[in-house]
Design a protein around this motif. Structure first.
Motif, PDB file in Angstrom:
ATOM      1  N   VAL A   1       3.032   2.164  -3.480  1.00  7.02           N
ATOM      2  CA  VAL A   1       1.974   1.950  -4.392  1.00  7.02           C
ATOM      3  C   VAL A   1       1.408   3.784  -4.365  1.00  7.02           C
ATOM      4  O   VAL A   1       1.331   4.250  -5.674  1.00  7.02           O
ATOM      5  CB  VAL A   1       0.523   0.845  -4.466  1.00  7.02           C
ATOM      6  CG1 VAL A   1      -0.330   2.046  -5.624  1.00  7.02           C
ATOM      7  CG2 VAL A   1       0.435   0.376  -4.705  1.00  7.02           C
TER       8      VAL A   1
ATOM      9  N   SER B   1       0.703  -1.664  -0.048  1.00  3.64           N
ATOM     10  CA  SER B   1      -0.507  -0.373   0.096  1.00  3.64           C
ATOM     11  C   SER B   1       0.433   0.971  -0.028  1.00  3.64           C
ATOM     12  O   SER B   1       0.566   2.050  -1.064  1.00  3.64           O
ATOM     13  CB  SER B   1      -0.982   0.064   0.692  1.00  3.64           C
ATOM     14  OG  SER B   1      -1.655  -1.343   1.114  1.00  3.64           O
TER      15      SER B   1
ATOM     16  N   ILE C   1       7.318  -3.031  -5.857  1.00  2.00           N
ATOM     17  CA  ILE C   1       6.525  -3.697  -6.243  1.00  2.00           C
ATOM     18  C   ILE C   1       6.728  -4.768  -7.781  1.00  2.00           C
ATOM     19  O   ILE C   1       6.396  -5.503  -7.675  1.00  2.00           O
ATOM     20  CB  ILE C   1       5.504  -2.545  -7.027  1.00  2.00           C
ATOM     21  CG1 ILE C   1       5.006  -1.379  -5.882  1.00  2.00           C
ATOM     22  CG2 ILE C   1       4.416  -2.740  -7.195  1.00  2.00           C
ATOM     23  CD1 ILE C   1       4.118  -0.357  -6.488  1.00  2.00           C
TER      24      ILE C   1
ATOM     25  N   ASN D   1       9.117   1.948  -7.238  1.00  4.33           N
ATOM     26  CA  ASN D   1       8.498   1.234  -8.911  1.00  4.33           C
ATOM     27  C   ASN D   1       9.168  -0.378  -8.774  1.00  4.33           C
ATOM     28  O   ASN D   1       8.642  -1.240  -8.877  1.00  4.33           O
ATOM     29  CB  ASN D   1       9.286   1.487 -10.226  1.00  4.33           C
ATOM     30  CG  ASN D   1       8.297   2.985 -10.289  1.00  4.33           C
ATOM     31  OD1 ASN D   1       7.656   3.570  -8.887  1.00  4.33           O
ATOM     32  ND2 ASN D   1       8.896   4.093 -10.509  1.00  4.33           N
TER      33      ASN D   1
ATOM     34  N   GLN E   1       4.656   5.872  -5.384  1.00  2.00           N
ATOM     35  CA  GLN E   1       4.439   5.516  -6.564  1.00  2.00           C
ATOM     36  C   GLN E   1       2.983   6.752  -7.522  1.00  2.00           C
ATOM     37  O   GLN E   1       3.598   7.012  -8.487  1.00  2.00           O
ATOM     38  CB  GLN E   1       4.153   4.130  -7.321  1.00  2.00           C
ATOM     39  CG  GLN E   1       5.003   4.061  -8.944  1.00  2.00           C
ATOM     40  CD  GLN E   1       4.101   2.069  -9.334  1.00  2.00           C
ATOM     41  OE1 GLN E   1       2.800   2.115  -9.089  1.00  2.00           O
ATOM     42  NE2 GLN E   1       5.437   1.773  -9.572  1.00  2.00           N
ATOM     43  N   ASN E   2       2.063   6.856  -7.243  1.00  3.62           N
ATOM     44  CA  ASN E   2       1.055   7.450  -7.045  1.00  3.62           C
ATOM     45  C   ASN E   2       1.546   9.127  -7.007  1.00  3.62           C
ATOM     46  O   ASN E   2       1.280   9.765  -7.921  1.00  3.62           O
ATOM     47  CB  ASN E   2      -0.023   7.206  -6.577  1.00  3.62           C
ATOM     48  CG  ASN E   2      -1.339   7.163  -6.983  1.00  3.62           C
ATOM     49  OD1 ASN E   2      -1.696   7.817  -8.492  1.00  3.62           O
ATOM     50  ND2 ASN E   2      -2.356   8.798  -6.427  1.00  3.62           N
TER      51      ASN E   2
ATOM     52  N   GLU F   1      -6.092  -2.824  -2.655  1.00  5.39           N
ATOM     53  CA  GLU F   1      -6.933  -1.592  -3.241  1.00  5.39           C
ATOM     54  C   GLU F   1      -7.902  -1.179  -2.112  1.00  5.39           C
ATOM     55  O   GLU F   1      -7.342   0.236  -2.252  1.00  5.39           O
ATOM     56  CB  GLU F   1      -7.418  -2.579  -4.358  1.00  5.39           C
ATOM     57  CG  GLU F   1      -8.167  -1.117  -5.373  1.00  5.39           C
ATOM     58  CD  GLU F   1      -9.075  -2.200  -6.710  1.00  5.39           C
ATOM     59  OE1 GLU F   1      -9.087  -2.895  -6.765  1.00  5.39           O
ATOM     60  OE2 GLU F   1     -10.099  -1.028  -7.065  1.00  5.39           O
TER      61      GLU F   1
ATOM     62  N   SER G   1       6.319   9.062  -9.929  1.00  7.90           N
ATOM     63  CA  SER G   1       6.179   7.856 -10.482  1.00  7.90           C
ATOM     64  C   SER G   1       7.339   8.304 -11.583  1.00  7.90           C
ATOM     65  O   SER G   1       8.369   7.013 -11.258  1.00  7.90           O
ATOM     66  CB  SER G   1       5.195   7.644 -11.115  1.00  7.90           C
ATOM     67  OG  SER G   1       5.435   8.533 -12.374  1.00  7.90           O
TER      68      SER G   1
END
Lengths: 470, 46
Positions: free
Chosen positions: A91, A88, A107, A104, A94-95, B21, A98
């Motif tokens: 991510v 989490s 993941i 990166n 990365q958001n 998610e 990037s």
């Protein structure tokens, strides 16, 4: 540092040079976030993972865009066995950013190994199941599940803490202490682990002091079993936790296996090989016997063929000599014919005289020609023979003379002189009996001839037969 | 002394990978900077 309003790079002043907004407080917030990040980094380096996580979370509460802090927090979570939380954070990081972001690669690393991902999923499910079992009171089942979880994910601090708690409840303090030690090796200053460790050591001390009175249930009394409680019958077998014991067991197992091979498997294989070899030997012996009999048969054939060959050789030699004689006779006949044609009758008679009548000519033509020629040359030949005899007689070679006279008589039986002279030759050679007989024969065969009267002188008392009286 | 029941309550189930998610969506993304901006907005309005 970028301006929160317009995004331009900030200078040392309290205002943004681009949009003019006051950035004093903002800069303080950012600095504080970085400070907490540094604290978190230091704690993480010292293996105080829970402390690091707390500092990093504070850092992110101040500045959510602190990518470094977020990436490090993800790493800390991953190290503690909290994979989903780690993912989490990465991510989200990365958001926010990037480009050139370590998140990166983290993941990608996790997602690239599909088997590992599946394993993590299973592990998490197993942990949740174990927790559920523990809450229901099924301690043994929970312990078994947790052991499986920890074997797959040894750095799961939460899993070890829960396992240690359950082991303490069941009175296995030593094992609980081992689990807590391992948990503390991952997260050194974890407060929960430290608290449990303090408790377990106190319990162990108490146990040492009072070995008879084993502390049954220092953790509160077990609750009565409910209707849906799962009871797993305990078994005496305990897995050896010591590595040396495991290695020893392996060595013993290998030795037993080797002995079993030696005493059970190897003799059978050896016997099979021996049988195979015996079969081969038998087969070869049979072949040898067949070959030997073939050899004997061939030797017999060779012997018989050798014998036949010798016979044929002899025959061939005979035929050769006979052939030679045959050729000689033909040559003499031809010579005789040739001489006769040239009216050289003496030569013809000589050649004809050299023909050997002992050789079987096997030719009617030859015989016919020979006889005709002989008849034609009879007188000449007889004369020749007689003259040969005379020469031999005069030379004192009476035997040769006798042979010549005989041939003469064979050619011409009415050659009285030849007969007479043969008698004389016998007489001269000392064969009186033969000579007497021949003289008597001359008297009988050729009466009234000169030869007969001369022969009579040798046999005066012989009056002769009346056969050839003139 | 440790109270097992109390202690066990402190343990929560781990998030499963399929729930990543949702975890991301539900995570709090408000930081001090956002609060500061809100305060500045309010001050402007006032």
């Amino acid at each position: 540092m970028k301006c929160f309003n317009c995004g331009s790079t900030l200078s040392g002043s309290d205002f943004c040079s681009n949009c003019g907004v006051r950035v004093t407080v903002y800069k303080k917030i950012i600095r504080m976030s970085n400070t907490f990040y540094n604290m978190g980094l230091m704690k993480a380096q010292n293996r105080d993972l829970s402390g690091a996580a707390e500092s990093l979370e504070r850092s992110l509460r101040l500045n959510k865009r602190n990518t470094k802090a977020r990436n490090l927090l993800g790493l800390v979570y991953y190290e503690m066995g909290e994979t989903v939380q780690a993912l989490s954070e990465w991510v989200i990081s990365q958001n926010y950013d990037s480009t050139n972001n370590l998140a990166n690669s983290y993941i990608k690393l996790i997602q690239s190994n599909g088997n590992r991902l599946e394993e993590m999923k299973r592990n998490i499910k197993n942990f949740n199941t174990a927790l559920k079992m523990a809450k229901r009171g099924a301690d043994d089942v929970a312990i078994i599940q947790l052991k499986k979880v920890i074997s797959q994910n040894p750095r799961m601090v939460k899993g070890r803490q829960l396992l240690a708690l359950l082991l303490m409840k069941t009175g296995e303090y030593e094992r609980a202490r081992r689990e807590l030690r391992k948990a503390l090796s991952v997260d050194r200053c974890n407060t929960l682990s430290l608290r449990y460790m303090k408790e377990v050591e106190a319990l162990l001390q108490r146990e040492k002091k009072n070995p008879e009175k084993k502390q049954k249930d220092p953790i509160e009394e077990r609750q009565a079993l409910s209707g849906d409680a799962v009871i797993v019958p305990p078994h005496a077998y305990r897995e050896p936790t010591n590595g040396a014991v495991t290695i020893l067991n392996m060595v013993i197992g290998l030795l037993l296996g080797a002995l079993a091979m030696y005493f059970l498997v190897t003799p059978v294989r050896v016997q099979n090989e021996v049988d195979k070899n015996n079969d081969l030997v038998r087969t070869y012996n049979q072949r040898i016997a067949i070959k030997n009999s073939s050899i004997s048969e061939l030797e017999r054939q060779v012997a018989s063929l050798t014998e036949e060959k010798e016979k044929l050789q002899k025959q061939a030699d005979q035929n050769t000599s006979q052939g030679k004689n045959t050729v000689s006779n033909y040559e003499n006949l031809i010579t005789a014919l040739s001489a006769y044609a040239d009216q050289k009758y003496d030569n013809a008679a000589d050649a004809l005289g050299q023909i050997s009548e002992d050789v079987a000519m096997d030719s009617q033509v030859f015989d016919t020609v020979y006889k005709n020629l002989k008849a034609s040359l009879k007188d000449t030949m007889a004369k020749n023979y007689f003259e040969t005899g005379e020469k031999a007689y005069d030379a004192g070679k009476y035997e040769d003379a006798i042979a010549a006279y005989k041939r003469c008589l064979e050619t011409d039986a009415n050659y009285a002189d030849a007969m007479y002279k043969m008698g004389c030759a016998y007489y001269a050679s000392g064969s009186r009996d033969e000579s007497t007989e021949i003289f008597k024969q001359v008297v009988d065969t050729f009466p009234g001839t000169q030869a007969a009267s001369e022969a009579q002188q040798f046999v005066p008392d012989y009056k002769g037969g009346s056969q050839n009286e003139e | 002394m440790i109270n097992f029941d109390e202690e066990i309550k402190k343990f929560h189930p781990s998030l499963e990978i399929d729930d990543t998610e949702d975890a991301i969506y539900n995570s709090s993304v408000t930081d001090m900077t956002d609060i500061m901006l809100e305060l500045m907005e309010e001050m402007k309005e006032n």
